[in-house]
Scaffold this motif. Structure first.
Motif, PDB file in Angstrom:
ATOM      1  N   SER A 169       0.768  -1.315   0.163  1.00  0.00           N
ATOM      2  CA  SER A 169       0.085   0.066   0.044  1.00  0.00           C
ATOM      3  C   SER A 169       0.922   1.275   0.028  1.00  0.00           C
ATOM      4  O   SER A 169       2.037   1.071   0.077  1.00  0.00           O
ATOM      5  CB  SER A 169      -0.937  -0.034   1.240  1.00  0.00           C
ATOM      6  N   ASN A 170       0.259   2.458   0.051  1.00  0.00           N
ATOM      7  CA  ASN A 170       1.186   3.565  -0.020  1.00  0.00           C
ATOM      8  C   ASN A 170       1.615   3.777   1.567  1.00  0.00           C
ATOM      9  O   ASN A 170       2.334   4.692   1.604  1.00  0.00           O
ATOM     10  CB  ASN A 170       0.286   4.863  -0.377  1.00  0.00           C
ATOM     11  N   PHE A 171       1.189   2.932   2.400  1.00  0.00           N
ATOM     12  CA  PHE A 171       1.962   3.200   3.836  1.00  0.00           C
ATOM     13  C   PHE A 171       3.053   1.894   3.890  1.00  0.00           C
ATOM     14  O   PHE A 171       3.569   1.615   5.031  1.00  0.00           O
ATOM     15  CB  PHE A 171       0.836   2.535   4.784  1.00  0.00           C
ATOM     16  N   GLY A 172       3.361   1.075   2.622  1.00  0.00           N
ATOM     17  CA  GLY A 172       4.396   0.150   2.787  1.00  0.00           C
ATOM     18  C   GLY A 172       3.582  -1.072   3.011  1.00  0.00           C
ATOM     19  O   GLY A 172       2.442  -1.300   2.750  1.00  0.00           O
ATOM     20  N   PRO A 173       4.189  -2.318   2.960  1.00  0.00           N
ATOM     21  CA  PRO A 173       3.663  -3.458   3.243  1.00  0.00           C
ATOM     22  C   PRO A 173       2.606  -3.602   4.466  1.00  0.00           C
ATOM     23  O   PRO A 173       3.067  -2.920   5.575  1.00  0.00           O
ATOM     24  CB  PRO A 173       4.823  -4.362   3.555  1.00  0.00           C
ATOM     25  N   LEU A 174       1.574  -4.254   4.321  1.00  0.00           N
ATOM     26  CA  LEU A 174       0.434  -4.204   5.414  1.00  0.00           C
ATOM     27  C   LEU A 174       0.411  -5.929   5.888  1.00  0.00           C
ATOM     28  O   LEU A 174       0.358  -6.574   4.789  1.00  0.00           O
ATOM     29  CB  LEU A 174      -0.738  -3.792   4.862  1.00  0.00           C
ATOM     30  N   GLU A 175       0.226  -6.053   7.006  1.00  0.00           N
ATOM     31  CA  GLU A 175      -0.177  -7.569   7.367  1.00  0.00           C
ATOM     32  C   GLU A 175      -1.558  -7.724   7.635  1.00  0.00           C
ATOM     33  O   GLU A 175      -2.124  -6.566   8.361  1.00  0.00           O
ATOM     34  CB  GLU A 175       0.586  -7.745   8.357  1.00  0.00           C
ATOM     35  N   GLY A 176      -2.054  -8.488   7.110  1.00  0.00           N
ATOM     36  CA  GLY A 176      -3.855  -8.611   7.317  1.00  0.00           C
ATOM     37  C   GLY A 176      -4.111  -9.712   8.176  1.00  0.00           C
ATOM     38  O   GLY A 176      -3.339 -10.724   8.502  1.00  0.00           O
ATOM     39  N   GLY A 177      -5.598  -9.853   8.538  1.00  0.00           N
ATOM     40  CA  GLY A 177      -6.120 -10.929   9.279  1.00  0.00           C
ATOM     41  C   GLY A 177      -7.378 -10.645   9.305  1.00  0.00           C
ATOM     42  O   GLY A 177      -7.944  -9.604   9.014  1.00  0.00           O
ATOM     43  N   TRP A 178      -8.293 -11.584   9.751  1.00  0.00           N
ATOM     44  CA  TRP A 178      -9.536 -11.633   9.811  1.00  0.00           C
ATOM     45  C   TRP A 178     -10.080 -10.846  10.995  1.00  0.00           C
ATOM     46  O   TRP A 178      -9.604 -10.957  12.081  1.00  0.00           O
ATOM     47  CB  TRP A 178     -10.380 -13.074   9.952  1.00  0.00           C
ATOM     48  N   LEU A 179     -11.083  -9.971  10.964  1.00  0.00           N
ATOM     49  CA  LEU A 179     -11.596  -9.140  11.831  1.00  0.00           C
ATOM     50  C   LEU A 179     -13.066  -9.272  12.001  1.00  0.00           C
ATOM     51  O   LEU A 179     -13.678  -9.438  11.137  1.00  0.00           O
ATOM     52  CB  LEU A 179     -11.446  -7.705  11.571  1.00  0.00           C
ATOM     53  N   ARG A 180     -13.813  -9.168  13.281  1.00  0.00           N
ATOM     54  CA  ARG A 180     -15.102  -9.265  13.602  1.00  0.00           C
ATOM     55  C   ARG A 180     -15.515  -7.858  13.893  1.00  0.00           C
ATOM     56  O   ARG A 180     -14.673  -7.117  14.769  1.00  0.00           O
ATOM     57  CB  ARG A 180     -15.432 -10.312  14.791  1.00  0.00           C
ATOM     58  N   ILE A 181     -16.392  -7.204  13.127  1.00  0.00           N
ATOM     59  CA  ILE A 181     -16.883  -6.125  13.404  1.00  0.00           C
ATOM     60  C   ILE A 181     -18.306  -6.053  13.896  1.00  0.00           C
ATOM     61  O   ILE A 181     -19.017  -6.341  13.082  1.00  0.00           O
ATOM     62  CB  ILE A 181     -16.828  -5.096  12.375  1.00  0.00           C
ATOM     63  N   ALA A 182     -18.641  -5.870  14.958  1.00  0.00           N
ATOM     64  CA  ALA A 182     -19.944  -5.801  15.703  1.00  0.00           C
ATOM     65  C   ALA A 182     -20.421  -4.314  15.772  1.00  0.00           C
ATOM     66  O   ALA A 182     -19.583  -3.437  16.603  1.00  0.00           O
ATOM     67  CB  ALA A 182     -20.116  -6.790  16.834  1.00  0.00           C
ATOM     68  N   ILE A 183     -21.643  -4.210  15.391  1.00  0.00           N
ATOM     69  CA  ILE A 183     -22.139  -2.900  15.629  1.00  0.00           C
ATOM     70  C   ILE A 183     -23.762  -3.181  16.196  1.00  0.00           C
ATOM     71  O   ILE A 183     -24.578  -3.206  15.295  1.00  0.00           O
ATOM     72  CB  ILE A 183     -22.230  -1.799  14.523  1.00  0.00           C
ATOM     73  N   PRO A 184     -23.710  -3.323  17.228  1.00  0.00           N
ATOM     74  CA  PRO A 184     -25.260  -3.752  17.856  1.00  0.00           C
ATOM     75  C   PRO A 184     -26.185  -3.110  17.672  1.00  0.00           C
ATOM     76  O   PRO A 184     -27.442  -3.528  17.257  1.00  0.00           O
ATOM     77  CB  PRO A 184     -24.817  -3.831  19.522  1.00  0.00           C
ATOM     78  N   ASP A 185     -26.170  -1.570  17.510  1.00  0.00           N
ATOM     79  CA  ASP A 185     -27.253  -0.839  17.209  1.00  0.00           C
ATOM     80  C   ASP A 185     -27.768  -0.854  15.829  1.00  0.00           C
ATOM     81  O   ASP A 185     -29.127  -0.499  15.538  1.00  0.00           O
ATOM     82  CB  ASP A 185     -26.888   0.599  17.472  1.00  0.00           C
ATOM     83  N   LEU A 186     -27.092  -1.690  15.159  1.00  0.00           N
ATOM     84  CA  LEU A 186     -27.510  -1.703  13.708  1.00  0.00           C
ATOM     85  C   LEU A 186     -27.751  -3.170  13.078  1.00  0.00           C
ATOM     86  O   LEU A 186     -27.949  -3.776  12.349  1.00  0.00           O
ATOM     87  CB  LEU A 186     -26.171  -1.301  12.719  1.00  0.00           C
ATOM     88  N   ALA A 187     -27.439  -4.258  14.262  1.00  0.00           N
ATOM     89  CA  ALA A 187     -27.674  -5.489  14.209  1.00  0.00           C
ATOM     90  C   ALA A 187     -26.800  -6.027  13.221  1.00  0.00           C
ATOM     91  O   ALA A 187     -26.808  -6.918  12.409  1.00  0.00           O
ATOM     92  CB  ALA A 187     -29.122  -6.207  13.814  1.00  0.00           C
ATOM     93  N   PHE A 188     -25.514  -5.468  13.175  1.00  0.00           N
ATOM     94  CA  PHE A 188     -24.490  -5.771  12.355  1.00  0.00           C
ATOM     95  C   PHE A 188     -23.448  -6.569  12.911  1.00  0.00           C
ATOM     96  O   PHE A 188     -22.711  -6.166  13.988  1.00  0.00           O
ATOM     97  CB  PHE A 188     -23.624  -4.401  11.656  1.00  0.00           C
ATOM     98  N   ASP A 189     -22.930  -7.609  12.262  1.00  0.00           N
ATOM     99  CA  ASP A 189     -21.914  -8.470  13.043  1.00  0.00           C
ATOM    100  C   ASP A 189     -21.365  -9.179  11.986  1.00  0.00           C
ATOM    101  O   ASP A 189     -21.796 -10.223  11.534  1.00  0.00           O
ATOM    102  CB  ASP A 189     -22.579  -9.287  14.058  1.00  0.00           C
TER     103      ASP A 189
END
Length: 87
Positions: free
Chosen positions: A17-37
């Protein structure tokens, strides 16, 4: 987005990327007010973390298009809104 297969959950993923090499992985994103998980790939390196911590010390990375495409959002100088995508 479907959850990653078990054999991919602990695999290190890198990208450039423009920030150089990036390391990635799986993330869980939960926004309870939107019932988003959902799980999505996230990426970071020391440069990214240092930049986002200037905005807020609690931040630890950036969110990119894969997550933003799952939601609808908008606003102006006076307000901001976010909701689940109609798709």
């Amino acid at each position: 987005m479907p959850h990653p297969p078990a054999e991919q959950r602990n695999v290190s993923i890198t990208t450039d990327s423009n920030f150089g090499p990036l390391e990635g992985g799986w993330l869980r994103i939960a926004i309870p007010d939107l019932a988003f998980d959902e799980k999505t790939l996230g990426y970071a390196n020391d440069s990214v973390v240092n930049v986002v911590k200037r905005s807020d010390p609690g931040f630890a990375g950036l969110v990119g298009l894969p997550l933003l495409r799952m939601l609808e959002y908008g606003g102006d100088a006076g307000r901001f809104w976010i909701r689940l995508s109609a798709e």
